[in-house]
Design an enzyme around this catalytic site. Structure first.
Site, short mmCIF file in Angstrom:
data_model
loop_
_atom_site.label_atom_id
_atom_site.label_comp_id
_atom_site.label_asym_id
_atom_site.label_seq_id
_atom_site.Cartn_x
_atom_site.Cartn_y
_atom_site.Cartn_z
N ARG A 82 46.65 88.89 63.11
CA ARG A 82 46.22 87.59 63.64
C ARG A 82 47.40 86.77 64.17
O ARG A 82 48.37 86.52 63.44
CB ARG A 82 45.47 86.78 62.57
CG ARG A 82 44.95 85.45 63.15
CD ARG A 82 44.05 84.67 62.20
NE ARG A 82 43.00 85.51 61.70
CZ ARG A 82 42.83 85.82 60.41
NH1 ARG A 82 43.61 85.31 59.50
NH2 ARG A 82 41.86 86.61 60.03
N CYS A 84 55.59 73.21 54.42
CA CYS A 84 54.20 72.73 54.32
C CYS A 84 54.06 71.21 54.30
O CYS A 84 54.71 70.50 53.52
CB CYS A 84 53.56 73.33 53.07
SG CYS A 84 51.79 72.97 53.00
N CYS A 144 43.96 89.34 53.00
CA CYS A 144 44.54 88.75 54.21
C CYS A 144 45.93 88.28 53.80
O CYS A 144 46.06 87.37 52.97
CB CYS A 144 43.68 87.58 54.68
SG CYS A 144 44.43 86.65 56.03
N CYS A 151 36.28 83.62 53.77
CA CYS A 151 37.66 83.81 53.34
C CYS A 151 38.09 82.53 52.64
O CYS A 151 37.66 81.43 53.02
CB CYS A 151 38.55 84.06 54.56
SG CYS A 151 40.30 84.19 54.14
N CYS A 170 56.74 74.54 48.96
CA CYS A 170 56.94 75.37 50.15
C CYS A 170 57.59 74.55 51.27
O CYS A 170 57.02 73.52 51.68
CB CYS A 170 55.60 75.93 50.62
SG CYS A 170 54.66 76.69 49.27
N CYS A 197 37.30 80.42 57.02
CA CYS A 197 38.37 80.46 56.03
C CYS A 197 38.61 79.07 55.45
O CYS A 197 38.96 78.14 56.17
CB CYS A 197 39.64 80.98 56.70
SG CYS A 197 41.02 81.08 55.56
N CYS A 235 49.94 68.88 46.84
CA CYS A 235 50.14 70.19 46.20
C CYS A 235 51.42 70.21 45.37
O CYS A 235 52.46 69.70 45.80
CB CYS A 235 50.18 71.29 47.26
SG CYS A 235 50.31 72.94 46.55
N1 SAM Z 1 47.87 76.74 48.96
C1 SAM Z 1 47.50 78.01 49.43
C2 SAM Z 1 48.66 78.97 49.53
O1 SAM Z 1 49.78 78.54 49.69
O2 SAM Z 1 48.41 80.18 49.49
C3 SAM Z 1 46.75 78.01 50.73
C4 SAM Z 1 47.14 77.16 51.89
S1 SAM Z 1 48.66 77.53 52.72
C5 SAM Z 1 48.75 76.15 53.78
C6 SAM Z 1 48.36 78.97 53.71
C7 SAM Z 1 49.47 79.50 54.57
O3 SAM Z 1 49.63 78.70 55.72
C8 SAM Z 1 50.87 79.55 53.99
O4 SAM Z 1 51.06 80.64 53.15
C9 SAM Z 1 51.72 79.65 55.23
O5 SAM Z 1 51.93 81.01 55.55
C10 SAM Z 1 50.88 78.97 56.30
N2 SAM Z 1 51.49 77.70 56.74
C11 SAM Z 1 51.52 76.55 56.04
N3 SAM Z 1 52.19 75.60 56.72
C12 SAM Z 1 52.61 76.15 57.88
C13 SAM Z 1 53.36 75.67 58.99
N4 SAM Z 1 53.83 74.43 59.03
N5 SAM Z 1 53.60 76.53 60.00
C14 SAM Z 1 53.13 77.80 59.96
N6 SAM Z 1 52.42 78.31 58.93
C15 SAM Z 1 52.16 77.50 57.89
C1 DTB Z 2 47.59 81.64 57.57
O1 DTB Z 2 48.38 82.60 57.50
N1 DTB Z 2 47.67 80.64 58.44
C2 DTB Z 2 46.66 79.65 58.22
C3 DTB Z 2 45.80 80.32 57.12
N2 DTB Z 2 46.55 81.48 56.77
C4 DTB Z 2 45.37 79.56 55.94
C5 DTB Z 2 47.18 78.30 57.90
C6 DTB Z 2 48.09 77.77 58.97
C7 DTB Z 2 48.51 76.40 58.57
C8 DTB Z 2 49.29 75.71 59.64
C9 DTB Z 2 49.77 74.40 59.23
C10 DTB Z 2 48.73 73.36 58.97
O2 DTB Z 2 47.66 73.34 59.59
O3 DTB Z 2 49.00 72.50 58.12
FE1 SF4 Z 3 50.77 74.11 48.45
FE2 SF4 Z 3 51.30 74.16 51.04
FE3 SF4 Z 3 52.60 75.79 49.42
FE4 SF4 Z 3 49.97 76.21 49.89
S1 SF4 Z 3 51.64 76.35 51.38
S2 SF4 Z 3 51.03 76.28 47.93
S3 SF4 Z 3 49.29 74.09 50.13
S4 SF4 Z 3 52.71 73.54 49.40
#
Ligand code: SAM
Ligand code: DTB
Ligand code: SF4
Length: 326
Positions: A273, A73, A201, A141, A70, A110, A66
């Site tokens: 949630r 992530c 959401c 979703c 973030c 989702c 990506c």
């Molecule tokens: N790329 C898209 C975005 O950022 O909207 C969708 C996927 S992103 C992984 C969805 C959400 O997962 C993020 O906004 C964040 O709130 C949550 N998330 C991602 N990594 C996480 C982590 N290590 N621990 C907890 N929540 C996480």
């Molecule tokens: C949200 O708030 N939590 C979910 C979903 N929306 C997409 C994602 C959690 C991701 C946790 C880290 C991972 O699995 O990489």
């Molecule tokens: Fe990309 Fe992860 Fe950020 Fe979603 S949360 S925009 S997958 S870097």
């Protein structure tokens, strides 16, 4: 200005839903714990069956690589997390996974993609996924990053029920976590999703080094959106080695539970949630989150890339607490 208060000719606009001030939210947050939880549980019971929890299942339809940075992530190309990037999953595979999720009791499916935003060439496959998963009788979703209005219209027309797009933290703390987009970019996409007629959401992550006031401010932003999100995911950071937040100090469970309670009070009709991070929570912490008003979880042993409790562990937990799937 005309101030007619009676009759049908009033020009006074209908009262908007009351806005939450930071002060009001903070006063609630600081209540004695028992008072806060009692209030949250009382409000919860006015709108929901307190012993029913909605089950959602996640699938990563496009992993890694990506362009966004973030700090939390595993899927950002800016961090070295060792996660290999993949192409967009085939529609048949997505449908096969969704069928399994339905058999496992999930009511909402989702689908997440590690994108800054979907490219035009991806849209046909995405739309096919929505129709096919909806055809199984599941709520749909997606979380695909930023959407323009044309894309959100197309997803809505395909039958997408919810779009997940988190604000993650307070506006103030946002630049400490992400530099490749602004807080206002997030709000723009949320507006497009609403205008296209989909349910929202939207939530965030606790435990990224933010202060308590940032968590409360995040909820103030959510509760003051023109319409509160129907679904509010509260994630506890899963620290991922190789990300800038790998060593963030964990949040104290009582502080986490207070935020769940506050979310319930400020957004009484929304599903709150208990999202990422349950593997690191005790049964007792999860039980208090449910008491504070959480009424939705992700099921299955994988979230997008990180772990989640096994079905068997959740089955036992629900049994101990007398909870049932919605
Ligand atoms: N790329 C898209 C975005 O950022 O909207 C969708 C996927 S992103 C992984 C969805 C959400 O997962 C993020 O906004 C964040 O709130 C949550 N998330 C991602 N990594 C996480 C982590 N290590 N621990 C907890 N929540 C996480
Ligand atoms: C949200 O708030 N939590 C979910 C979903 N929306 C997409 C994602 C959690 C991701 C946790 C880290 C991972 O699995 O990489
Ligand atoms: Fe990309 Fe992860 Fe950020 Fe979603 S949360 S925009 S997958 S870097």
């Amino acid at each position: 200005m005309l101030e007619l208060t009676t009759g049908t000719t009033s020009t006074t606009p209908p009262a908007a839903s009351p806005a939450w001030t930071s002060e009001a939210a903070w006063s609630l947050y600081r209540l004695p714990f028992n008072d806060l939880l009692f209030k949250a549980q009382s409000i919860h019971r006015q709108h929901f069956d307190p012993n029913r929890v909605q089950l959602s299942k996640l699938l990563n339809i496009k992993t890694g690589g990506c362009a966004e940075d973030c700090g939390y992530c595993s899927q950002s190309s800016h961090h070295s997390t060792g996660l290999p990037a993949s192409k967009l999953m085939e529609v048949e595979k997505v449908v096969a996974e969704a069928r399994k999720a339905k058999e496992g009791g999930a009511t909402r499916y989702c689908m997440g993609a590690a994108w800054r935003n979907p490219k035009p060439r991806d849209m046909d496959a995405i739309v096919e996924m929505v129709s096919a998963v909806k055809g199984l009788g599941l709520e749909t979703c997606m979380t695909l990053g930023m959407l323009d209005r044309e894309q959100s219209d197309r997803l809505s027309a395909a039958g997408l029920d919810y779009y997940n797009h988190n604000i993650d933290t307070s506006e103030r703390y946002y630049p400490k976590v992400i530099s490749t987009r602004n807080f206002s970019d997030r709000l723009d996409t949320l507006e497009h999703v609403r205008q296209s007629g989909m349910k929202v959401c939207c939530g965030g992550i606790l435990g990224m080094g933010e202060e308590e006031v940032d968590r409360v401010e995040m909820l103030v932003t959510l509760a003051n959106l023109p319409e509160a999100p129907e679904s509010v995911p509260i994630n506890m950071l899963i620290p991922i080695p190789g990300t800038p937040l790998a060593d963030a100090a964990p949040i104290a469970p009582i502080e986490f539970i207070r935020i769940i309670a506050l979310a319930r009070i400020m957004m009484p009709k929304s599903f709150v949630r208990l999202s990422a991070g349950r593997s690191a929570m005790s049964d007792e912490m999860q039980a208090l989150c449910f008491f504070a008003g959480a009424n939705s979880i992700f099921v299955g042993d994988t979230l997008l890339t990180a772990g989640n409790p096994e079905n068997e562990a959740d089955r036992k937990l629900f049994g101990r607490l007398g909870l049932q799937a919605l």
